[in-house]
Design a protein around this motif. Structure first.
Motif, mmCIF file in Angstrom:
data_model
loop_
_atom_site.group_PDB
_atom_site.id
_atom_site.type_symbol
_atom_site.label_atom_id
_atom_site.label_comp_id
_atom_site.label_asym_id
_atom_site.label_seq_id
_atom_site.Cartn_x
_atom_site.Cartn_y
_atom_site.Cartn_z
ATOM 1 N N GLY A 1 45.209 34.402 39.200
ATOM 2 C CA GLY A 1 45.628 33.004 39.316
ATOM 3 C C GLY A 1 44.927 32.344 40.490
ATOM 4 N N ASP A 2 45.200 31.048 40.659
ATOM 5 C CA ASP A 2 44.598 30.299 41.761
ATOM 6 C C ASP A 2 45.418 30.472 43.025
ATOM 7 N N ASN A 3 44.712 30.523 44.136
ATOM 8 C CA ASN A 3 45.344 30.564 45.455
ATOM 9 C C ASN A 3 45.332 29.139 45.998
ATOM 10 N N GLY A 4 46.456 28.449 45.811
ATOM 11 C CA GLY A 4 46.507 27.039 46.152
ATOM 12 C C GLY A 4 46.322 26.728 47.624
ATOM 13 N N GLU A 5 46.751 27.628 48.484
ATOM 14 C CA GLU A 5 46.654 27.385 49.926
ATOM 15 C C GLU A 5 46.079 28.629 50.605
ATOM 16 N N PRO A 6 44.789 28.851 50.441
ATOM 17 C CA PRO A 6 44.191 30.040 51.057
ATOM 18 C C PRO A 6 44.180 29.961 52.573
ATOM 19 N N SER A 7 44.435 31.104 53.191
ATOM 20 C CA SER A 7 44.353 31.175 54.644
ATOM 21 C C SER A 7 42.896 31.356 55.057
ATOM 22 N N GLU A 8 42.678 31.510 56.353
ATOM 23 C CA GLU A 8 41.320 31.612 56.868
ATOM 24 C C GLU A 8 40.560 32.798 56.283
ATOM 25 N N ASN A 9 41.274 33.904 56.001
ATOM 26 C CA ASN A 9 40.623 35.121 55.509
ATOM 27 C C ASN A 9 40.841 35.334 54.014
ATOM 28 N N GLU A 10 41.184 34.275 53.308
ATOM 29 C CA GLU A 10 41.421 34.384 51.881
ATOM 30 C C GLU A 10 40.499 33.458 51.109
ATOM 31 N N GLY A 11 40.285 33.817 49.821
ATOM 32 C CA GLY A 11 39.504 32.986 48.931
ATOM 33 C C GLY A 11 40.398 32.153 48.033
ATOM 34 N N PRO A 12 39.820 31.357 47.143
ATOM 35 C CA PRO A 12 40.599 30.442 46.308
ATOM 36 C C PRO A 12 41.223 31.079 45.065
ATOM 37 N N TYR A 13 40.945 32.380 44.808
ATOM 38 C CA TYR A 13 41.456 33.012 43.599
ATOM 39 C C TYR A 13 42.161 34.328 43.934
ATOM 40 N N PHE A 14 43.263 34.558 43.229
ATOM 41 C CA PHE A 14 43.935 35.854 43.318
ATOM 42 C C PHE A 14 43.353 36.785 42.247
ATOM 43 N N ILE A 15 43.161 38.045 42.613
ATOM 44 C CA ILE A 15 42.757 39.049 41.637
ATOM 45 C C ILE A 15 43.689 40.258 41.748
ATOM 46 N N VAL A 16 43.721 41.042 40.693
ATOM 47 C CA VAL A 16 44.498 42.280 40.643
ATOM 48 C C VAL A 16 43.602 43.369 40.073
ATOM 49 N N PRO A 17 43.988 44.656 40.202
ATOM 50 C CA PRO A 17 43.206 45.721 39.562
ATOM 51 C C PRO A 17 43.056 45.471 38.067
ATOM 52 N N ARG A 18 41.917 45.841 37.506
ATOM 53 C CA ARG A 18 41.624 45.530 36.111
ATOM 54 C C ARG A 18 42.695 46.032 35.162
ATOM 55 N N VAL A 19 43.257 47.208 35.410
ATOM 56 C CA VAL A 19 44.250 47.762 34.496
ATOM 57 C C VAL A 19 45.458 46.849 34.347
ATOM 58 N N CYS A 20 45.696 45.988 35.332
ATOM 59 C CA CYS A 20 46.855 45.095 35.291
ATOM 60 C C CYS A 20 46.674 43.961 34.289
ATOM 61 N N GLY A 21 45.432 43.574 34.037
ATOM 62 C CA GLY A 21 45.182 42.464 33.129
ATOM 63 C C GLY A 21 44.346 42.824 31.925
ATOM 64 N N ASP A 22 43.957 44.086 31.807
ATOM 65 C CA ASP A 22 43.161 44.533 30.668
ATOM 66 C C ASP A 22 43.572 45.957 30.325
ATOM 67 N N CYS A 23 44.390 46.099 29.301
ATOM 68 C CA CYS A 23 44.937 47.419 28.968
ATOM 69 C C CYS A 23 43.909 48.344 28.342
ATOM 70 N N LYS A 24 42.710 47.854 28.030
ATOM 71 C CA LYS A 24 41.678 48.734 27.473
ATOM 72 C C LYS A 24 41.306 49.841 28.445
ATOM 73 N N VAL A 25 41.618 49.656 29.707
ATOM 74 C CA VAL A 25 41.397 50.714 30.689
ATOM 75 C C VAL A 25 42.190 51.961 30.302
ATOM 76 N N LEU A 26 43.315 51.766 29.641
ATOM 77 C CA LEU A 26 44.212 52.872 29.309
ATOM 78 C C LEU A 26 44.029 53.405 27.894
ATOM 79 N N GLY A 27 43.609 52.554 26.968
ATOM 80 C CA GLY A 27 43.508 53.036 25.593
ATOM 81 C C GLY A 27 43.030 51.951 24.649
ATOM 82 N N THR A 28 42.999 52.285 23.370
ATOM 83 C CA THR A 28 42.463 51.410 22.346
ATOM 84 C C THR A 28 43.413 50.266 22.009
#
Length: 393
Positions: free
Chosen positions: A357-384
């Motif tokens: 998702g978007d990081n609406g109010e990034p701090s000095e050491n943050e970017g404008p987008y949130f990311i998570v590990p791929r397995v959290c948003g793409d289940c193909k990491v685990l199986g078919t």
């Protein structure tokens, strides 16, 4: 040296079950390992060939390009093909027949010949029931036990080995219809695009990787009652949405059962280096040319029965929170770039992270987008993503 070989052999058959042990041995002799169970199922039968390995190695080495066949006492020969990774499948589907004797033959690429003792199919006994029951196990863990019942009125079976295959629906908790990717032009910029590659629902499959045995030899009748072949913790994500397990019951001869029972006992961490450990676990396979050569494994011909069940998390934990996902899925907001160069774009390109998702109010050491590990948003990491043919809602 023989002790070291047998320990390596156990690690091959139970690969992934035993904690790594850091050691280095100077004297080492590679031994052929044969894993072969022929059944009364009409299918492409399988033989697995590998080599024992040193503890410092990552795992067993496949034995490739061997000539493998199974013959019976009626003059029939079933040839096997090397399909890679030491797995040999019969060229044609066949089933072991009652009353016939079978022998395995292996010729390795260096011309060495190996074979098994003549082996007959065991008596057939069907699984009566497979049940899932909520229990608290001996360690005080709440979960679901998979229990098996079977009965042989003739009393000829007695020795049973079990395997299972579990398949489950996984829903990626942070799947997003939008994806982040590198901008078309060189540099550190990233852009949003429609998500056409990541999947939300998948159906992973995993196989049993331990030796599961029981015997009715000392019982009044040949009856298996509520024997637990598997236990799944309440906190295991695999039962979150829908779960299925296929349980296979293999009836074993006394020789095969004794072999697997001894192997199972040796696989315990306390027994691996015990003073009473035998130097060599004798199976029914050997070299045809050198009686002193160590060959590990067993050629088993077993009758098989199988049964599948399904269940949902709510069947046992109605209204309760789902188990935690396989990954915590805590979002982070890497900067687009810093003095060292691009930061976010390489993370996306190697598949280490995925848009959250978007990081609406990034701090000095943050970017404008949130990311998570791929397995959290793409289940193909685990199986078919393909729904299995056997799947029932």
């Amino acid at each position: 040296m023989k002790n070291r070989i047998i320990i390596g052999f156990i690690s091959i058959l139970l690969y992934g079950c035993i904690e790594p042990f850091e050691a280095e041995f100077v004297d080492f002799e590679s031994a052929l390992v044969i894993e072969a169970t022929i059944t009364n199922e009409i299918k492409q039968q399988q033989v697995v060939l590998s080599r024992t390995y040193r503890f410092e190695d990552e795992g067993p080495t496949a034995e490739s390009n061997a000539i493998v066949s199974v013959s019976d006492d009626m003059g029939n020969t079933f040839n096997f093909q090397d399909t890679g990774n030491g797995v040999y499948l019969s060229e044609n589907a066949f089933a072991a027949q009652s009353g016939r004797s079978y022998q395995l033959s292996v010729t390795t690429v260096d011309g060495r010949n190996y074979g098994s003792d003549p082996t007959q199919l065991t008596a057939a006994t069907s699984i009566d029931e497979v049940n899932a029951v909520r229990i608290t196990n001996d360690d005080g863990v709440d979960g679901v036990a998979i229990l098996v019942d079977s009965f042989d009125s003739t009393g000829n079976s007695k020795n049973y080995r079990y395997e299972y295959v579990e398949t489950y629906r996984v829903i990626a908790p942070t799947w997003n219809p939008t994806s982040l990717t590198g901008a078309p032009e060189p540099g550190c910029d990233v852009i949003k695009i429609p998500n056409t590659t990541d999947e939300q629902i998948c159906y992973p499959t995993s196989f049993s990787n331990k030796i599961i045995l029981t015997s009715t030899e000392d019982l009044e009748e040949d009856r298996v009652s509520d024997f637990m072949v598997h236990f799944i913790s309440r906190d295991n994500y695999i039962i979150s949405h829908r779960y299925s397990i296929l349980v296979k019951q293999l009836v074993q001869s006394n020789e095969a059962f004794t072999f697997f029972k001894t192997l199972n006992e040796l696989s315990g961490s306390e027994s691996l280096f015990s003073e009473t450990q035998p130097g060599f676990l004798q199976g029914n396979v050997s070299s045809k040319e050198n009686a002193n050569e160590i060959v590990l494994g067993f050629f088993d011909v077993s009758s098989v029965s199988e049964k599948r069940i399904f269940f949902n998390f709510d069947d046992f934990y109605p209204g309760e929170a789902l188990p935690p996902y396989v990954e915590p899925c805590v979002p982070s907001a890497p900067v687009i770039a810093n003095m060292g160069g691009c930061v976010l774009r390489p993370i996306l390109e190697i598949g280490a992270g995925i848009y959250f998702g978007d990081n609406g109010e990034p701090s000095e050491n943050e970017g404008p987008y949130f990311i998570v590990p791929r397995v959290c948003g793409d289940c193909k990491v685990l199986g078919t993503t393909e729904v299995p043919d056997f799947w029932i809602e």
